[in-house]
Enzyme design. Structure first.
Site, mmCIF file in Angstrom:
data_model
loop_
_atom_site.group_PDB
_atom_site.id
_atom_site.type_symbol
_atom_site.label_atom_id
_atom_site.label_comp_id
_atom_site.label_asym_id
_atom_site.label_seq_id
_atom_site.Cartn_x
_atom_site.Cartn_y
_atom_site.Cartn_z
ATOM 1 C CE1 TYR A 1 -4.291 0.557 -0.334
ATOM 2 C CE2 TYR A 1 -4.415 -1.371 1.062
ATOM 3 C CZ TYR A 1 -5.009 -0.487 0.185
ATOM 4 O OH TYR A 1 -6.313 -0.658 -0.178
ATOM 5 C CD GLU B 1 -4.890 4.909 0.682
ATOM 6 O OE1 GLU B 1 -4.921 5.649 1.674
ATOM 7 O OE2 GLU B 1 -5.780 4.080 0.413
ATOM 8 C CG ASP C 1 -7.718 10.176 -24.413
ATOM 9 O OD1 ASP C 1 -6.717 9.444 -24.520
ATOM 10 O OD2 ASP C 1 -8.828 9.755 -24.027
ATOM 11 C CB THR D 1 -3.926 3.660 -22.011
ATOM 12 O OG1 THR D 1 -3.793 3.683 -23.428
ATOM 13 C CG2 THR D 1 -5.363 3.950 -21.622
ATOM 14 C CE LYS E 1 -6.268 2.071 -25.861
ATOM 15 N NZ LYS E 1 -6.425 2.889 -24.647
ATOM 16 N NE ARG F 1 -5.285 -4.463 -20.143
ATOM 17 C CZ ARG F 1 -5.744 -4.010 -21.308
ATOM 18 N NH1 ARG F 1 -6.640 -3.055 -21.356
ATOM 19 N NH2 ARG F 1 -5.307 -4.515 -22.437
#
Ligand code: DSN
Length: 411
Positions: A51, A53, A197, A223, A226, A232
């Protein structure tokens, strides 16, 4: 895999079957690629346990020294790769990157001008079913009727009449160069922010084979999986101006703990994209797409905009007497994997459509060059021309897959 085979043979078997599927089919989904073993290793690592955060050196958990180093490295490499001042590598996906930017720059109900979904835009660019269409007011531009390229006059006209607070440039199914400078000029003329984008073309941009939005857009989202050929996930770039606002919209605004194993895998992918071989790869992607486009048009197929400048082509089957769905299924039975896609002025629903989208990033990662792509284009046309060709084409596709294995060398 040994532990998995012992401890959960059902999931192990599914992964093995999917591995065989990926090896033995020609994957032409324009938004997919195949990552290197190094990316797989980082993503499958023990970093998934942690974790973290917050952001490097400002975490809400102890024990973050090493994941901090991974995130710092991912940020530094992405900055170098794209020449950007500011980078956030935490978005779990492109949709979350877009959501964080909308929330950082706008108030609910504000106006956004973006590309129409049926002309090639994305769900998060204002589709009614997406959070974007529910929370903001959208107006959409599309392609011009004659050239089927983005109608920049329409963008300028809508910007004037609609007075958006944000203009979005970028697409999921658009085969041509996007003129980011023109978009920036239009945005400036109406006092709107510009978000690009670049999810589909990020790898091309990184390699310099598509003009960069850096320097034109206020914020850029992407992203990483691609054309960029990473794990991903999502990515945000820009100048420092909106850094604090965007960071706080990613966490704690819309996400909790960042996926540190994915961030490490992003760092690996950025490192790979900084190597000279990546530029060669992206140049080959563009050449392969051009060869595919020419071959399809030679066999009488209509392409949106009559060609391509990037990694994909969009075939308009309106005049062919069968739908995108049927084409996807026919090609699928010959182990050629594409997706049905809407085309400009689409008359059919999104589950049927009148087109297919074909991308060459993954087959280029497998080592295919122009000759192999020409051969593959022939198989595509054979199957589209005549369903009975599936029987003959299937084994030929299998041969092509064997000639270009998924992991022949590392990607
Ligand atoms: N769904 C992706 C695509 O296939 O283009 C975009 O997010």
């Amino acid at each position: 895999m040994a532990d998995l085979v012992t401890n959960d043979s059902r999931i192990a078997a599914i992964i093995q079957k999917e591995t065989r599927r990926q090896e033995s089919t020609l994957n032409l989904i324009a938004s997919e690629n195949t990552v290197s073993r190094s990316v797989l290793a980082a993503q499958g690592s023990i970093l998934t346990n942690k974790y973290a955060e917050g952001y490097p050196s400002r975490r809400y958990y102890g024990g973050c020294d090493f994941v901090d180093q991974a995130e710092d490295l991912a940020i530094a490499r992405a900055k170098e790769l794209f020449g950007a001042q500011y980078v956030n590598v935490q978005p779990h996906s492109g949709s979350q990157a877009n959501m964080a930017v909308y929330f950082a720059l706008l108030e609910p109900g504000d106006r956004i001008l973006a590309m129409d979904l049926t002309h090639g835009g994305h769900l998060t660019h204002g589709a009614a079913a997406s959070f974007s269409g529910r929370m903001f007011q959208f107006s959409h531009y599309g392609l011009s009727a004659d050239t089927q390229t983005i109608d920049m006059d329409q963008v300028a006209d809508l910007a004037k009449t609609f007075q958006p607070a944000l203009i979005v440039a970028g697409a999921s199914a658009y085969p041509r160069i996007i003129d980011f400078k023109k978009f920036a000029d239009i945005a400036a003329s109406v006092g709107a922010h510009l978000m690009v984008d670049m999810a589909h073309i990020a790898g091309l941009v990184a390699a310099g084979v598509h003009p960069t939005p850096v320097g034109h857009a206020d914020v850029i989202t992407s992203t990483t999986h691609k054309t960029l050929r990473g794990p991903r996930g999502g990515l945000i770039l820009g100048s420092d101006t909106f850094a604090r606002k965007i960071n706080s919209q990613i966490f704690p605004g819309i996400q909790g703990g960042p996926l540190m194993h994915v961030i490490a895998a992003k760092a690996v992918a950025f490192h790979e994209a900084l190597q000279p071989g990546f530029v060669q790869y992206q140049k080959q992607v563009v050449k392969n797409a051009a060869v595919l486009a020419a071959a399809l048009m030679n066999r009488g197929y209509k392409l949106v905009s009559d060609g391509t400048d990037n990694h994909m082509v969009l075939v308009d089957l309106t005049r062919n007497g069968f739908s995108g769905k049927e084409a996807e299924e026919r090609l699928g039975s010959a182990d050629i994997i594409v997706n049905k896609n809407t085309v400009p002025n689409e008359k059919k629903g999104p589950f049927v459509t009148s087109g297919i989208r074909i991308g060459v990033s993954l087959v280029t990662s497998r080592g295919m060059k122009e000759d192999a792509v020409k051969t593959m284009a022939g198989y595509i046309c054979d199957v589209l021309d005549d369903t009975s060709a599936v029987k003959k084409t299937g084994p030929l596709v299998a041969d092509l897959c064997r000639q270009y294995p998924l992991y022949a060398g590392d990607c």
